[in-house]
Write a protein that holds these residues in place. Structure first.
Motif, mmCIF file in Angstrom:
data_model
loop_
_atom_site.group_PDB
_atom_site.id
_atom_site.type_symbol
_atom_site.label_atom_id
_atom_site.label_comp_id
_atom_site.label_asym_id
_atom_site.label_seq_id
_atom_site.Cartn_x
_atom_site.Cartn_y
_atom_site.Cartn_z
ATOM 1 N N SER A 162 55.259 42.373 6.489
ATOM 2 C CA SER A 162 56.121 41.907 8.141
ATOM 3 C C SER A 162 57.342 41.200 7.195
ATOM 4 O O SER A 162 56.482 39.810 5.876
ATOM 5 N N VAL A 163 58.829 41.349 7.649
ATOM 6 C CA VAL A 163 59.670 40.115 6.922
ATOM 7 C C VAL A 163 60.029 39.727 8.480
ATOM 8 O O VAL A 163 60.474 40.759 9.142
ATOM 9 N N SER A 164 60.220 38.109 8.534
ATOM 10 C CA SER A 164 61.358 37.817 9.318
ATOM 11 C C SER A 164 61.712 37.098 9.056
ATOM 12 O O SER A 164 62.369 36.484 7.687
ATOM 13 N N LYS A 165 63.002 37.054 9.909
ATOM 14 C CA LYS A 165 64.507 36.346 9.216
ATOM 15 C C LYS A 165 64.466 34.488 10.675
ATOM 16 O O LYS A 165 63.762 34.935 11.355
ATOM 17 N N LEU A 166 64.348 33.820 9.329
ATOM 18 C CA LEU A 166 64.658 32.706 9.984
ATOM 19 C C LEU A 166 65.621 31.772 10.751
ATOM 20 O O LEU A 166 66.928 32.707 9.639
ATOM 21 N N PRO A 167 66.068 31.229 11.443
ATOM 22 C CA PRO A 167 66.739 30.854 12.280
ATOM 23 C C PRO A 167 68.149 29.859 11.578
ATOM 24 O O PRO A 167 68.281 28.904 11.740
ATOM 25 N N VAL A 168 68.422 30.764 10.054
ATOM 26 C CA VAL A 168 69.233 29.498 9.163
ATOM 27 C C VAL A 168 70.090 30.525 8.087
ATOM 28 O O VAL A 168 69.452 31.969 7.950
ATOM 29 N N GLN A 169 71.697 30.773 8.175
ATOM 30 C CA GLN A 169 72.540 31.641 7.190
ATOM 31 C C GLN A 169 73.220 31.415 6.813
ATOM 32 O O GLN A 169 74.287 29.925 7.361
ATOM 33 N N LEU A 170 73.136 31.679 5.479
ATOM 34 C CA LEU A 170 73.927 31.050 4.642
ATOM 35 C C LEU A 170 74.900 31.688 3.941
ATOM 36 O O LEU A 170 75.752 33.358 4.953
ATOM 37 N N PRO A 171 76.010 31.614 3.097
ATOM 38 C CA PRO A 171 76.895 32.253 2.653
ATOM 39 C C PRO A 171 76.230 33.960 2.500
ATOM 40 O O PRO A 171 75.453 33.870 2.058
ATOM 41 N N ARG A 172 76.812 35.593 2.150
ATOM 42 C CA ARG A 172 76.969 36.759 1.423
ATOM 43 C C ARG A 172 76.171 36.513 0.298
ATOM 44 O O ARG A 172 77.293 35.489 -0.343
ATOM 45 N N LEU A 173 75.563 37.246 -0.619
ATOM 46 C CA LEU A 173 74.895 37.458 -1.959
ATOM 47 C C LEU A 173 76.110 38.501 -1.777
ATOM 48 O O LEU A 173 76.159 39.065 -2.194
ATOM 49 N N VAL A 174 77.853 37.294 -2.479
ATOM 50 C CA VAL A 174 78.557 38.879 -3.151
ATOM 51 C C VAL A 174 78.414 38.255 -4.875
ATOM 52 O O VAL A 174 78.724 37.289 -5.326
ATOM 53 N N GLU A 175 80.090 39.169 -5.734
ATOM 54 C CA GLU A 175 80.330 38.331 -6.630
ATOM 55 C C GLU A 175 80.752 37.338 -6.545
ATOM 56 O O GLU A 175 81.413 36.283 -5.877
ATOM 57 N N GLY A 176 79.742 36.643 -7.933
ATOM 58 C CA GLY A 176 80.524 34.833 -7.776
ATOM 59 C C GLY A 176 80.147 33.477 -7.850
ATOM 60 O O GLY A 176 80.821 32.412 -8.293
ATOM 61 N N LEU A 177 78.964 34.177 -6.560
ATOM 62 C CA LEU A 177 77.881 33.640 -6.120
ATOM 63 C C LEU A 177 77.124 32.827 -7.269
ATOM 64 O O LEU A 177 76.447 33.741 -7.622
#
Length: 241
Positions: A162-177
């Protein structure tokens, strides 16, 4: 979310005091040959001073690993085509899953990891976080228990199949982060912080994860040890310290 758990999000912030020189900056890579002859992207602004975490040596079997173990480069391998309706039916492609992880098991206490996307792009199925286990090892995903940030920026829980998402979103993981993950195994809390290439914090989340794993891991001691782990399916260079 189960009783006793909490999720909070912090607004993006940037000030001169919040900048960390030498980590995740905007300078481009300087390439050189390491002493094994592998052409691996090296970043002079990736600060390894006092670093306590490094990739497990098994990462060298699926990509290029610097001699110090802090920087791993993954080249996207061949994609597997699946056709549920038969050879003539519509199909889809799956990327080869690459799992890399910290070389050391952490038991009790608070531990901070710095995961930096130095070059390239993570795949849609990728992410990074902390895996709960009694030893450092590669296991099938459906046997793992972990808290992690996926490529889209959602904090997620893996509880076996089981994989579940919690109700919080941060910036996407992209180059430079840069992702700073602090896990307190005594208090069963985790903090995710995202910092941009300019050193500005772009978001954070605090998770009390103890009660979230109660059904699958009833013994609290099972949440007292583990290691940092990342899934990389795209072509990317990632650092760990």
């Amino acid at each position: 979310i189960a009783d006793g758990a909490s999720v909070t999000g912090a607004s993006p912030s940037c000030s001169s005091s919040s900048r960390r020189s030498g980590r995740g900056g905007g300078a481009g890579p300087a390439r050189h040959q390491d002493n094994r002859g592998s052409d691996i992207a090296q970043y002079s602004n990736f600060d390894l001073a006092g670093a306590g975490a490094r990739w497990h040596s098994s990462a060298a079997l699926v990509g290029q690993l610097t001699e110090d173990g802090h920087i791993f480069t993954k080249r996207a391998g061949p994609r597997q085509r699946r056709s549920p309706g038969g050879a003539s039916g519509p199909g889809y492609e799956l990327a080869t899953i690459c799992m890399v992880f910290d070389a050391s098991l952490r038991c009790g206490g608070a531990h901070t990891y710095i995961f930096t996307i130095l070059n390239g792009n993570l795949g849609a199925a990728d992410g990074a976080g902390f895996t709960f286990d009694s030893k450092v090892r590669r296991r099938p995903l459906w046997q793992m228990h972990a808290i992690f940030l996926n490529q889209r920026g959602y904090v997620c829980l893996r509880r076996g199949q089981s994989v579940s998402k919690l109700p919080v979103q941060l910036p996407r993981l992209v180059e430079g982060l840069r992702l700073a993950l602090t896990v307190d195994l005594d208090r069963a809390v985790a903090r995710f912080e995202i910092t941009g290439p300019d050193g500005c914090m772009e978001g954070s989340a605090d998770i009390a994860f103890g009660s979230l794993f109660e059904d699958e891991m009833p013994a609290h001691g099972q949440l007292r040890s583990g290691f940092f782990c990342a899934i990389v399916t795209g072509s990317a260079t990632v650092g760990l310290n």
